[in-house]
Scaffold this motif. Structure first.
Motif, short mmCIF file in Angstrom:
data_model
loop_
_atom_site.label_atom_id
_atom_site.label_comp_id
_atom_site.label_asym_id
_atom_site.label_seq_id
_atom_site.Cartn_x
_atom_site.Cartn_y
_atom_site.Cartn_z
N TRP A 235 -5.78 -1.51 -5.75
CA TRP A 235 -5.01 -1.41 -4.50
C TRP A 235 -3.59 -0.92 -4.78
N PHE A 236 -2.95 -1.53 -5.77
CA PHE A 236 -1.57 -1.15 -6.09
C PHE A 236 -1.49 0.31 -6.54
N LYS A 240 0.20 2.06 -3.50
CA LYS A 240 1.62 1.90 -3.81
C LYS A 240 2.14 3.01 -4.71
N VAL A 241 1.31 3.42 -5.67
CA VAL A 241 1.76 4.44 -6.62
C VAL A 241 1.40 5.84 -6.09
N LYS A 242 0.13 6.07 -5.77
CA LYS A 242 -0.31 7.39 -5.33
C LYS A 242 -0.04 7.65 -3.84
N LYS A 243 0.31 6.59 -3.09
CA LYS A 243 0.63 6.71 -1.66
C LYS A 243 -0.53 7.34 -0.87
#
Length: 303
Positions: A235-236, A240-243
């Motif tokens: 999930w992150f 969060k990283v790859k948007k």
């Protein structure tokens, strides 16, 4: 009259037996009615070497292979038991405490049994046994609750109407008002078969499953934690990283969590309603506040 006297007599005897158990010295659980130090012929201040020396001397004297006297075997067992108690510093300290505090019967008894049997019990076996017992009670309780809920649902008009509709569908819409006993029994069997086919969704009384048992959950706890960590990492990385944009399943999860709707209730919502809620992006605070404000206004308007 005689029966009342017999009852009183039994009550008196029971009270005397209980009283005798309570007043019996707590040291009796160690060496019966004997004194462990007296059995070995040493004083209470004797050190370990003196106790060991006295035991070896008496064991040679009373050993059944060397002493044919029938009483020697009993004395040998008593001496060996006294030595087992006094050779260990912990049990000897407990015995000395029992001598000094004979009135603390229950406390001294508990310490004795804990010392002699507590270390012989495998903690893992106790935990496994406890989990098995708890899981068994949990499973039986779940089935009892579920069966009670099913019985209550079967008495409701809505269930009877559904059963009637299914019966009409099977029979082609025709019914026979005059029925013999054989036909009635057959109908009951058919009703039972049809009731098994009905999907009874009862809130708060799901069908029992072994995967919900506390013992099974504890066994699968490492797997569950690993799965949760993997899901959180994915999930992150994805959002969060790859948007990346949320998938429909993940957006549905965020919407359900934002609204605080139970999973069972969320599953019962039709797909068009879910799609509308997901399109509103309610996991964003501003959108959620706007939606809740609309719901409050709608509620006031209906009143």
């Amino acid at each position: 009259m005689a029966r009342a006297a017999a009852i009183r007599w039994c009550a008196v005897v029971s009270a005397l037996l209980l009283f005798s158990l309570l007043i019996s010295p707590s040291t009796a659980i160690y060496c019966d009615e004997d004194d462990c130090y007296d059995l070995l012929g040493v004083s209470q201040n004797a050190n370990g070497s003196e106790i060991k020396k006295a035991y070896y001397k008496l064991s040679l004297k009373y050993h059944p292979d060397k002493n044919p006297d029938p009483e020697s075997k009993k004395l040998f067992v008593k001496v060996a038991n006294a030595y087992e108690i006094l050779k260990d510093e912990a049990t000897r300290a407990q015995y000395d405490y029992a001598i000094a505090h004979p009135e603390e019967v229950f406390y001294n008894t508990a310490r004795y049994y804990h010392a002699y049997y507590g270390h012989k019990t495998d903690t893992r076996a106790v935990l496994i046994g406890l989990l098995l017992v708890l899981s068994a009670f949990q499973y039986l309780n779940q089935w009892t609750t579920y069966n009670q809920a099913i019985a209550m649902v079967k008495k409701t008009p809505a269930y009877k109407n559904r059963l009637r509709a299914m019966e009409l569908e099977r029979s082609g819409g025709t019914t026979n008002k005059k029925k013999s006993n054989k036909q009635i029994n057959k109908k009951l069997e058919v009703d039972e078969d049809l009731s098994k086919e009905l999907d009874l969704q009862i809130k708060g009384a799901d069908k029992p499953s072994i995967w919900e048992l506390v013992g099974v959950r504890l066994i699968l706890l490492p797997y569950t934690i690993g799965k949760l960590l993997l899901w959180s990492g994915c999930w992150f990385w994805r959002y969060k990283v790859k948007k990346a944009p949320y998938s429909w399943e993940d957006a549905s999860y965020l919407t359900q969590r934002s609204l605080g709707v139970p999973l069972d209730a969320w599953r019962s919502i039709d797909d068009s309603r879910k799609e509308d809620l997901i399109q509103r992006r309610l996991w964003e605070k501003a959108n959620l506040e706007s939606y809740l404000s609309e719901m409050r206004k709608e509620s006031k308007r209906r009143r």
